[in-house]
Write an enzyme that holds these catalytic residues in place. Structure first.
Site, PDB file in Angstrom:
ATOM      1  N   TYR A 142       0.864  -1.188   0.000  1.00  0.00           N
ATOM      2  CA  TYR A 142       0.000   0.000   0.000  1.00  0.00           C
ATOM      3  C   TYR A 142       0.891   1.225   0.000  1.00  0.00           C
ATOM      4  O   TYR A 142       1.446   1.608   1.026  1.00  0.00           O
ATOM      5  CB  TYR A 142      -0.909  -0.052   1.227  1.00  0.00           C
ATOM      6  CG  TYR A 142      -1.996   0.990   1.301  1.00  0.00           C
ATOM      7  CD1 TYR A 142      -2.198   1.933   0.300  1.00  0.00           C
ATOM      8  CD2 TYR A 142      -2.841   1.026   2.395  1.00  0.00           C
ATOM      9  CE1 TYR A 142      -3.205   2.879   0.388  1.00  0.00           C
ATOM     10  CE2 TYR A 142      -3.861   1.962   2.498  1.00  0.00           C
ATOM     11  CZ  TYR A 142      -4.038   2.885   1.492  1.00  0.00           C
ATOM     12  OH  TYR A 142      -5.045   3.820   1.587  1.00  0.00           O
ATOM     13  N   LYS A 170      -1.518  -1.289  -4.013  1.00  0.00           N
ATOM     14  CA  LYS A 170      -2.557  -0.271  -3.971  1.00  0.00           C
ATOM     15  C   LYS A 170      -1.834   1.060  -4.111  1.00  0.00           C
ATOM     16  O   LYS A 170      -1.041   1.453  -3.255  1.00  0.00           O
ATOM     17  CB  LYS A 170      -3.361  -0.310  -2.680  1.00  0.00           C
ATOM     18  CG  LYS A 170      -4.458   0.752  -2.655  1.00  0.00           C
ATOM     19  CD  LYS A 170      -5.273   0.754  -1.378  1.00  0.00           C
ATOM     20  CE  LYS A 170      -6.317   1.868  -1.412  1.00  0.00           C
ATOM     21  NZ  LYS A 170      -7.098   1.967  -0.154  1.00  0.00           N
TER      22      LYS A 170
END
Length: 298
Positions: A142, A170
């Site tokens: 992330y 992400k």
């Protein structure tokens, strides 16, 4: 026309789901979470990301995080993927949460770099390897330096891509050049974590999105990708443009997405230090939301 010959590891359309609380805010409302999860899957979400930024992970306990994963797993069965956010500022704690999420029924993990301490890239890489080695679950990096204070540099992502369980990113780094370079050199699935980047990242080879706006408009957010996959890029652009007024109010109004989602959903209060949206903001959100729902997904 199809976007890719390979199936993304967590599907294409994922919702960064809010965590519903009881009216007092003291407890997670698991019944409401089950219903929300079922509704989101029915409306086209391939997967749900639990205990992430939008899920208020900084203010939920480890036990609440596990209970939420178990409840949603029970509610949706195998109909959609569950990705559990397990990132913390402490590698040992992150490993514990990763193992807990696996035991609770998660299909994958979402992990941020350790925040506040701002470790150098070698330490960031070591952190992710420790977490990836701790379970049998696939892992999404992330990259959100605006919140963590630490970028996962493209060179670090390239090295981590060799790990068999590091399968996705992400992407909230706002670096389309860097993301495109990694996409060209790896098989990592890139998921947009910023609403305005959903279509641009998809167009250069991204896997899909992990969307906050999907909490309230899952069909409309997914329809953009469906149109692109059908080869109708003009329609994809048009549908994306229709989403912009609501997405801008929800994500760029100075309030966290959690606050704006809960202003539109029956999902209980936000936990402090967050505060609920004021009446003027709520009225603006509702007007934009109702206008979007009046338009057909075509």
């Amino acid at each position: 026309m199809t976007h890719s010959t390979t199936t993304p590891p967590f599907g294409r359309a994922l919702c960064a789901m809010v965590t519903p609380f009881t009216p007092s805010g003291e407890d997670v409302d698991l019944d409401r979470a089950r219903k929300l999860a079922v509704d989101l899957v029915a409306e086209g979400c391939d997967g749900l990301v639990l205990n992430g930024t939008t899920g208020e992970s900084p203010t939920t306990t480890d036990a609440e995080k596990a209970a939420l994963v178990r409840a949603v797993r029970d509610a949706i069965g195998a109909s959609a993927v569950i990705v559990a956010g397990v990132g913390t500022a402490d590698t040992r704690h992150t490993v514990e949460l990763a193992r807990q999420a696996e035991a609770a029924g998660a299909d994958g993990l979402l992990v941020v770099p350790p925040y506040y301490s701002r470790p150098p890239q070698e330490a960031v890489e070591a952190h992710f390897r420790r977490v990836a080695d701790a379970t049998g679950l696939p892992l999404a990096l992330y990259d959100i330096p605006g919140r963590t204070g630490t970028r996962i540099e493209p060179a670090t992502v390239l090295r981590l891509s060799a790990h068999p369980r590091v399968v996705a990113v992400k992407d909230c780094a706002y670096d389309l050049m860097g993301s495109t370079k990694v996409l060209a050199r790896t098989s990592l699935a890139y998921y947009s974590g910023c609403e305005e980047m959903n279509l641009p990242l998809y167009a250069v080879g991204g896997a899909g999105f992990i969307s906050t706006v999907a909490n309230v408009a899952p069909r409309q957010v997914r329809a953009v990708l469906d149109a692109f996959d059908a080869g109708d890029t003009a329609r994809a652009a048009r549908l994306n443009q229709r989403l912009l007024p609501l997405a801008e109010l929800m994500m760029a109004s100075g309030l966290p997405g959690t606050v704006t989602v809960k202003a539109l959903l029956d999902a209980g209060p936000v936990r402090e230090p967050l505060q609920p949206a004021g009446r003027e903001v709520v009225d603006g959100l509702r007007a934009a939301y109702e206008e979007l729902l009046q338009e057909p997904v075509t």
